[in-house]
Scaffold this motif. Structure first.
Motif, mmCIF file in Angstrom:
data_model
loop_
_atom_site.group_PDB
_atom_site.id
_atom_site.type_symbol
_atom_site.label_atom_id
_atom_site.label_comp_id
_atom_site.label_asym_id
_atom_site.label_seq_id
_atom_site.Cartn_x
_atom_site.Cartn_y
_atom_site.Cartn_z
ATOM 1 N N PRO A 1 -30.014 -151.232 -46.800
ATOM 2 C CA PRO A 1 -31.261 -152.004 -46.739
ATOM 3 C C PRO A 1 -32.498 -151.253 -47.259
ATOM 4 O O PRO A 1 -33.310 -151.839 -47.991
ATOM 5 C CB PRO A 1 -31.406 -152.335 -45.259
ATOM 6 N N GLU A 2 -32.643 -149.990 -46.929
ATOM 7 C CA GLU A 2 -33.812 -149.226 -47.366
ATOM 8 C C GLU A 2 -33.849 -149.092 -48.884
ATOM 9 O O GLU A 2 -34.897 -149.235 -49.510
ATOM 10 C CB GLU A 2 -33.831 -147.842 -46.699
ATOM 11 N N ALA A 3 -32.699 -148.815 -49.479
ATOM 12 C CA ALA A 3 -32.625 -148.671 -50.932
ATOM 13 C C ALA A 3 -32.822 -150.020 -51.628
ATOM 14 O O ALA A 3 -33.484 -150.100 -52.670
ATOM 15 C CB ALA A 3 -31.290 -148.053 -51.344
ATOM 16 N N LEU A 4 -32.265 -151.079 -51.061
ATOM 17 C CA LEU A 4 -32.455 -152.411 -51.628
ATOM 18 C C LEU A 4 -33.928 -152.805 -51.557
ATOM 19 O O LEU A 4 -34.492 -153.319 -52.533
ATOM 20 C CB LEU A 4 -31.593 -153.437 -50.888
ATOM 21 N N ASP A 5 -34.570 -152.547 -50.437
ATOM 22 C CA ASP A 5 -35.992 -152.854 -50.290
ATOM 23 C C ASP A 5 -36.813 -152.093 -51.325
ATOM 24 O O ASP A 5 -37.731 -152.660 -51.940
ATOM 25 C CB ASP A 5 -36.435 -152.518 -48.866
ATOM 26 N N ALA A 6 -36.498 -150.830 -51.557
ATOM 27 C CA ALA A 6 -37.213 -150.033 -52.558
ATOM 28 C C ALA A 6 -36.984 -150.607 -53.960
ATOM 29 O O ALA A 6 -37.916 -150.678 -54.771
ATOM 30 C CB ALA A 6 -36.761 -148.577 -52.494
ATOM 31 N N LEU B 1 -36.554 -158.894 -48.615
ATOM 32 C CA LEU B 1 -35.233 -158.821 -48.005
ATOM 33 C C LEU B 1 -35.337 -159.491 -46.641
ATOM 34 O O LEU B 1 -36.018 -158.994 -45.755
ATOM 35 C CB LEU B 1 -34.793 -157.356 -47.864
ATOM 36 N N VAL B 2 -34.686 -160.643 -46.486
ATOM 37 C CA VAL B 2 -34.810 -161.447 -45.269
ATOM 38 C C VAL B 2 -33.656 -161.181 -44.311
ATOM 39 O O VAL B 2 -33.866 -161.017 -43.108
ATOM 40 C CB VAL B 2 -34.896 -162.950 -45.618
ATOM 41 N N LEU B 3 -32.439 -161.168 -44.821
ATOM 42 C CA LEU B 3 -31.241 -160.895 -44.021
ATOM 43 C C LEU B 3 -30.344 -159.934 -44.789
ATOM 44 O O LEU B 3 -30.289 -159.978 -46.023
ATOM 45 C CB LEU B 3 -30.459 -162.178 -43.732
ATOM 46 N N TYR B 4 -29.623 -159.102 -44.046
ATOM 47 C CA TYR B 4 -28.677 -158.163 -44.636
ATOM 48 C C TYR B 4 -27.440 -158.193 -43.746
ATOM 49 O O TYR B 4 -27.452 -157.629 -42.646
ATOM 50 C CB TYR B 4 -29.294 -156.766 -44.679
ATOM 51 N N GLY C 1 -36.917 -150.513 -40.099
ATOM 52 C CA GLY C 1 -37.005 -149.319 -40.922
ATOM 53 C C GLY C 1 -38.416 -148.799 -41.070
ATOM 54 O O GLY C 1 -39.335 -149.224 -40.370
ATOM 55 N N PRO C 2 -38.571 -147.902 -42.021
ATOM 56 C CA PRO C 2 -39.885 -147.312 -42.268
ATOM 57 C C PRO C 2 -40.846 -148.333 -42.873
ATOM 58 O O PRO C 2 -40.421 -149.273 -43.541
ATOM 59 C CB PRO C 2 -39.577 -146.185 -43.256
ATOM 60 N N GLY C 3 -42.138 -148.125 -42.621
ATOM 61 C CA GLY C 3 -43.154 -149.016 -43.197
ATOM 62 C C GLY C 3 -42.987 -150.436 -42.721
ATOM 63 O O GLY C 3 -42.861 -150.712 -41.536
ATOM 64 N N HIS C 4 -42.930 -151.349 -43.666
ATOM 65 C CA HIS C 4 -42.859 -152.785 -43.366
ATOM 66 C C HIS C 4 -41.431 -153.301 -43.228
ATOM 67 O O HIS C 4 -41.231 -154.473 -42.922
ATOM 68 C CB HIS C 4 -43.560 -153.554 -44.486
ATOM 69 N N LEU C 5 -40.424 -152.472 -43.479
ATOM 70 C CA LEU C 5 -39.043 -152.956 -43.510
ATOM 71 C C LEU C 5 -38.584 -153.415 -42.130
ATOM 72 O O LEU C 5 -38.506 -152.640 -41.194
ATOM 73 C CB LEU C 5 -38.090 -151.868 -44.032
#
Length: 164
Positions: A63-68, A95-98, A105-109
């Motif tokens: 998820p973190e890498a996909l968000d980036a 990214l709504v669902l994974y 996660g970090p920041g807004h994730l």
């Protein structure tokens, strides 16, 4: 491989930006499915109408890498993050669902995203992946949409929009 649900939106040259974003998703990920495209009013600010859609992708990214990766895609389309949180934008891909994971996660994730409650996110996702489960409630997207207080929000399907 994980299954990720994305929300896409734009209100600045929206057709061009959505088409380009969908092409980029298809170039990077397998099994990309794209919903119908809807015209909706801006939410949270006074601005031009948005074109919104949803996509489901199969991904090898966490998820973190996909968000980036999604943020980089937005940036490549001139996304300006210096203004207010709610404002006009060239491209917004969230990214709504994974799978059925909960991620803080970090920041807004945050997955699932709180914006899933809005019709412009929930309706296209429910049409595209009705059996996908929202892990906090344990309910499917179809069930959430059936009970949504925003079912009557005006959402005009954009005729002839070819996502690509």
């Amino acid at each position: 491989m994980a299954r990720a649900c994305l929300s896409l939106g734009s209100n600045l040259d929206p057709e061009a930006h959505l088409r380009a974003a969908i092409a980029a998703l298809r170039a990077r990920f397998d099994g990309v499915q794209v919903s119908a495209v809807y015209r909706t009013r801006a939410v949270g600010f006074d601005g031009g109408d948005f074109l919104n859609a949803a996509a489901v992708v199969e991904t090898d990214l966490e998820p973190e890498a996909l968000d980036a990766w999604l943020h980089a895609l937005e940036d490549a389309h001139g996304r300006d993050r210096s203004g207010p949180r709610y404002g006009d934008r060239t491209l917004d891909v969230d990214l709504v669902l994974y799978d059925e994971r909960i991620v803080d996660g970090p920041g807004h994730l945050r997955v699932p995203r709180d914006e899933l409650r809005h019709a412009f996110v929930l309706r296209p996702l429910a049409e595209l992946a009705p059996d996908m489960v929202e892990p906090r409630s344990g309910r499917t997207l179809a069930q959430l949409w059936a009970d949504s207080p925003e079912r009557d929000v005006a959402m005009e399907a954009v005729p002839g929009f070819e996502a690509g």
